[in-house]
Write a protein that holds these residues in place. Sequence first.
Motif, PDB file in Angstrom:
ATOM      1  N   VAL A 226       0.863  -1.180   0.000  1.00 10.76           N
ATOM      2  CA  VAL A 226       0.000   0.000   0.000  1.00 10.76           C
ATOM      3  C   VAL A 226       0.898   1.229   0.000  1.00 10.76           C
ATOM      4  CG1 VAL A 226      -1.756   1.309   1.244  1.00 10.76           C
ATOM      5  CG2 VAL A 226      -1.835  -1.194   1.251  1.00 10.76           C
ATOM      6  N   LEU A 227       0.666   2.143  -0.931  1.00 10.09           N
ATOM      7  CA  LEU A 227       1.420   3.386  -1.006  1.00 10.09           C
ATOM      8  C   LEU A 227       0.434   4.541  -0.852  1.00 10.09           C
ATOM      9  CD1 LEU A 227       4.105   4.830  -1.481  1.00 10.09           C
ATOM     10  CD2 LEU A 227       3.670   4.712  -3.943  1.00 10.09           C
ATOM     11  N   ILE A 228       0.612   5.338   0.198  1.00 11.65           N
ATOM     12  CA  ILE A 228      -0.305   6.429   0.528  1.00 11.65           C
ATOM     13  C   ILE A 228       0.455   7.745   0.479  1.00 11.65           C
ATOM     14  CG2 ILE A 228      -1.835   7.381   2.301  1.00 11.65           C
ATOM     15  CD1 ILE A 228      -2.168   4.538   3.380  1.00 11.65           C
ATOM     16  N   GLU A 229      -0.109   8.757  -0.198  1.00 10.83           N
ATOM     17  CA  GLU A 229       0.539  10.066  -0.269  1.00 10.83           C
ATOM     18  C   GLU A 229      -0.500  11.172  -0.213  1.00 10.83           C
ATOM     19  OE1 GLU A 229       4.238  10.875  -2.371  1.00 10.83           O
ATOM     20  OE2 GLU A 229       3.093  12.199  -3.681  1.00 10.83           O
ATOM     21  N   ASP A 230      -0.215  12.185   0.623  1.00  8.46           N
ATOM     22  CA  ASP A 230      -1.002  13.407   0.690  1.00  8.46           C
ATOM     23  C   ASP A 230      -2.445  13.137   1.103  1.00  8.46           C
ATOM     24  OD1 ASP A 230      -1.800  16.007   0.557  1.00  8.46           O
ATOM     25  OD2 ASP A 230      -1.650  16.196  -1.619  1.00  8.46           O
ATOM     26  N   VAL A 231      -2.629  12.775   2.375  1.00 10.10           N
ATOM     27  CA  VAL A 231      -3.973  12.578   2.924  1.00 10.10           C
ATOM     28  C   VAL A 231      -4.108  13.411   4.192  1.00 10.10           C
ATOM     29  CG1 VAL A 231      -4.224  10.270   1.941  1.00 10.10           C
ATOM     30  CG2 VAL A 231      -3.256  10.528   4.237  1.00 10.10           C
ATOM     31  N   GLU A 232      -5.332  13.837   4.484  1.00  3.62           N
ATOM     32  CA  GLU A 232      -5.558  14.698   5.643  1.00  3.62           C
ATOM     33  C   GLU A 232      -6.946  14.443   6.225  1.00  3.62           C
ATOM     34  OE1 GLU A 232      -5.336  19.459   6.892  1.00  3.62           O
ATOM     35  OE2 GLU A 232      -4.747  18.790   4.879  1.00  3.62           O
ATOM     36  N   SER A 233      -6.993  14.363   7.559  1.00  2.00           N
ATOM     37  CA  SER A 233      -8.248  14.206   8.295  1.00  2.00           C
ATOM     38  C   SER A 233      -9.042  13.001   7.798  1.00  2.00           C
ATOM     39  CB  SER A 233      -9.094  15.479   8.181  1.00  2.00           C
ATOM     40  OG  SER A 233      -8.392  16.591   8.696  1.00  2.00           O
ATOM     41  N   CYS A 234      -8.362  11.877   7.634  1.00  3.32           N
ATOM     42  CA  CYS A 234      -8.998  10.661   7.128  1.00  3.32           C
ATOM     43  C   CYS A 234      -8.902   9.538   8.153  1.00  3.32           C
ATOM     44  CB  CYS A 234      -8.347  10.212   5.823  1.00  3.32           C
ATOM     45  SG  CYS A 234      -8.551  11.358   4.438  1.00  3.32           S
ATOM     46  N   THR A 235      -9.655   8.482   7.926  1.00  2.00           N
ATOM     47  CA  THR A 235      -9.553   7.244   8.688  1.00  2.00           C
ATOM     48  C   THR A 235      -9.423   6.094   7.710  1.00  2.00           C
ATOM     49  OG1 THR A 235     -10.878   8.092  10.523  1.00  2.00           O
ATOM     50  CG2 THR A 235     -10.681   5.705  10.325  1.00  2.00           C
ATOM     51  N   PHE A 236      -8.404   5.249   7.899  1.00  2.00           N
ATOM     52  CA  PHE A 236      -8.178   4.092   7.036  1.00  2.00           C
ATOM     53  C   PHE A 236      -8.229   2.823   7.886  1.00  2.00           C
ATOM     54  CE2 PHE A 236      -6.006   7.558   4.843  1.00  2.00           C
ATOM     55  CZ  PHE A 236      -6.450   7.390   3.542  1.00  2.00           C
ATOM     56  N   VAL A 237      -8.956   1.820   7.404  1.00  2.00           N
ATOM     57  CA  VAL A 237      -8.977   0.503   8.025  1.00  2.00           C
ATOM     58  C   VAL A 237      -8.576  -0.494   6.948  1.00  2.00           C
ATOM     59  CG1 VAL A 237     -10.323  -1.174   9.316  1.00  2.00           C
ATOM     60  CG2 VAL A 237     -10.847   1.270   9.529  1.00  2.00           C
ATOM     61  N   MET A 238      -7.422  -1.165   7.126  1.00  2.00           N
ATOM     62  CA  MET A 238      -6.903  -2.027   6.057  1.00  2.00           C
ATOM     63  C   MET A 238      -5.932  -3.063   6.605  1.00  2.00           C
ATOM     64  SD  MET A 238      -4.189   0.571   4.192  1.00  2.00           S
ATOM     65  CE  MET A 238      -5.485   1.726   3.748  1.00  2.00           C
ATOM     66  N   ALA A 239      -5.711  -4.098   5.811  1.00  2.00           N
ATOM     67  CA  ALA A 239      -4.709  -5.125   6.111  1.00  2.00           C
ATOM     68  C   ALA A 239      -3.829  -5.289   4.883  1.00  2.00           C
ATOM     69  CB  ALA A 239      -5.380  -6.452   6.464  1.00  2.00           C
ATOM     70  N   ALA A 240      -2.504  -5.369   5.104  1.00  2.00           N
ATOM     71  CA  ALA A 240      -1.571  -5.463   3.969  1.00  2.00           C
ATOM     72  C   ALA A 240      -0.242  -6.026   4.449  1.00  2.00           C
ATOM     73  CB  ALA A 240      -1.368  -4.091   3.326  1.00  2.00           C
ATOM     74  N   HIS A 241       0.577  -6.427   3.478  1.00  2.00           N
ATOM     75  CA  HIS A 241       1.918  -6.896   3.810  1.00  2.00           C
ATOM     76  C   HIS A 241       2.861  -5.729   4.082  1.00  2.00           C
ATOM     77  CE1 HIS A 241       2.009 -11.348   3.027  1.00  2.00           C
ATOM     78  NE2 HIS A 241       0.781 -11.026   2.628  1.00  2.00           N
ATOM     79  N   GLN A 242       2.741  -4.662   3.298  1.00  2.00           N
ATOM     80  CA  GLN A 242       3.616  -3.498   3.450  1.00  2.00           C
ATOM     81  C   GLN A 242       2.787  -2.236   3.294  1.00  2.00           C
ATOM     82  OE1 GLN A 242       6.405  -4.130   0.272  1.00  2.00           O
ATOM     83  NE2 GLN A 242       7.715  -5.478   1.473  1.00  2.00           N
ATOM     84  N   ASP A 252      -6.010   8.723  11.068  1.00  2.65           N
ATOM     85  CA  ASP A 252      -5.933   7.493  11.851  1.00  2.65           C
ATOM     86  C   ASP A 252      -5.848   6.279  10.933  1.00  2.65           C
ATOM     87  OD1 ASP A 252      -6.136   9.013  14.120  1.00  2.65           O
ATOM     88  OD2 ASP A 252      -8.251   8.542  14.506  1.00  2.65           O
ATOM     89  N   PHE A 253      -5.006   5.322  11.322  1.00  3.89           N
ATOM     90  CA  PHE A 253      -4.813   4.088  10.566  1.00  3.89           C
ATOM     91  C   PHE A 253      -5.094   2.889  11.471  1.00  3.89           C
ATOM     92  CE2 PHE A 253      -2.155   7.309   8.610  1.00  3.89           C
ATOM     93  CZ  PHE A 253      -2.380   7.134   7.256  1.00  3.89           C
ATOM     94  N   TYR A 254      -6.075   2.080  11.084  1.00  5.80           N
ATOM     95  CA  TYR A 254      -6.390   0.838  11.795  1.00  5.80           C
ATOM     96  C   TYR A 254      -5.856  -0.301  10.930  1.00  5.80           C
ATOM     97  CZ  TYR A 254      -9.475   3.529  14.839  1.00  5.80           C
ATOM     98  OH  TYR A 254      -9.979   4.433  15.754  1.00  5.80           O
ATOM     99  N   LEU A 255      -4.764  -0.935  11.393  1.00  7.17           N
ATOM    100  CA  LEU A 255      -3.986  -1.785  10.498  1.00  7.17           C
ATOM    101  C   LEU A 255      -3.805  -3.210  11.013  1.00  7.17           C
ATOM    102  CD1 LEU A 255      -1.032   0.647   9.640  1.00  7.17           C
ATOM    103  CD2 LEU A 255      -3.247   0.435   8.471  1.00  7.17           C
ATOM    104  N   ARG A 256      -3.688  -4.107  10.062  1.00  3.73           N
ATOM    105  CA  ARG A 256      -3.028  -5.395  10.259  1.00  3.73           C
ATOM    106  C   ARG A 256      -1.973  -5.452   9.176  1.00  3.73           C
ATOM    107  NH1 ARG A 256      -6.077 -11.147  10.734  1.00  3.73           N
ATOM    108  NH2 ARG A 256      -6.777 -10.083  12.626  1.00  3.73           N
ATOM    109  N   VAL A 257      -0.696  -5.560   9.557  1.00  2.00           N
ATOM    110  CA  VAL A 257       0.380  -5.439   8.581  1.00  2.00           C
ATOM    111  C   VAL A 257       1.507  -6.384   8.956  1.00  2.00           C
ATOM    112  CG1 VAL A 257       1.339  -3.437   9.815  1.00  2.00           C
ATOM    113  CG2 VAL A 257       1.924  -3.803   7.413  1.00  2.00           C
ATOM    114  N   ARG A 258       2.084  -7.057   7.948  1.00  2.00           N
ATOM    115  CA  ARG A 258       3.140  -8.039   8.205  1.00  2.00           C
ATOM    116  C   ARG A 258       4.460  -7.391   8.582  1.00  2.00           C
ATOM    117  NH1 ARG A 258       2.677 -13.229   6.215  1.00  2.00           N
ATOM    118  NH2 ARG A 258       4.687 -13.493   7.264  1.00  2.00           N
TER     119      ARG A 258
END
Length: 338
Positions: A226-242, A252-258
């Motif tokens: 996952v490549l994220i650039e230029d975000v503001e006042s957001c909420t992300f819920v995701m699972a990824a290796h990187q 805010d980031f709610y993550l499951r990540v290897r």
Amino acid sequence: MEPEHDSTKAAAGNRKHLAMLERLSKRTAASSADFPEASPVAAFLSRFAAAKVAAESALSACRSSPDDAPASLATASAAVDDLERLVAEASHSLPPYELRSALAAVSDLRAAHKLAASEIRPKKSFSFRNKSKATKIPPQGPPAPLQPPPELPKPSFDAILPGFGFRGRNGATLVKDLKVANEKDGDFTLADLVSCKVYLKGKCRALYIHKLRDCRVFIGPVFGSVLIEDVESCTFVMAAHQIRIHEARATDFYLRVRSRPIIEDCSGVRFAPHALRYVGIEEDLRDSGLEEDTGNWANVDDFKWLRAVQSPNWSLVPEEERLLTVDISEVQETEDCN
């Protein structure tokens, strides 16, 4: 007979040129095996250089072999796509300078391909037009001072992202079920979204996120990067290796990540454990190799904070403020991707 002989020689030369391009493309995949002990960055630079030569050679063939220009254009497009995917897959391990240089090179090649495509399109045939009235020549005034040509805008990060996804929406609810989509297990892009809710069920290979404001994003497993650039006042819920995050603010980031998440040029970002479910997510997590929670959601690397003390740019979401598990099973697909 000489013209036929010359055309036969030219065709043979074009076939040799295209065969050379194919060899260069194959060499890209094999180059990393030639240096098994090389660092990840050195291995990437070697593969990137070979892939870049393949793309440049195909673009050159468009002009040197007009008869085979369509085939060369197709080869060049595929080579640039391969180069783009190579950068995306390596983005997690690249230092900022190498990553931005590689992205800029891909942008330049994409622009060069568009220019070559426009040059080989057939020109409109010339036709005479009758003029009913003679053109009046306005009186000549003093010559205007010469102005410097305007600078061409540089290609944006968004311009080189894969096309499948959601772009340019405001205040929308965007839903996609990748389990039934033709593009399942491919790359997905979210770009230029404002005040949107995004629900993506199913798994995908890679995720690109660019320029989001005040959005809530719920994403199924990503079995690549996952490549994220230029975000503001957001909420992300995701699972990824990187997961690599550039220029995030108050998000805010709610993550499951290897592996450990990486942040750069961020401020006010917070992290918490994964909090998403939908019917079939356990199978998707297992197929993506993400069934186990490694706890890396709390082990964040700030590439712009090299001191031994905790970076002030990120923190954990207090338990009393964390989202409860969000179930998106009943959310229905409402919009098509573009």
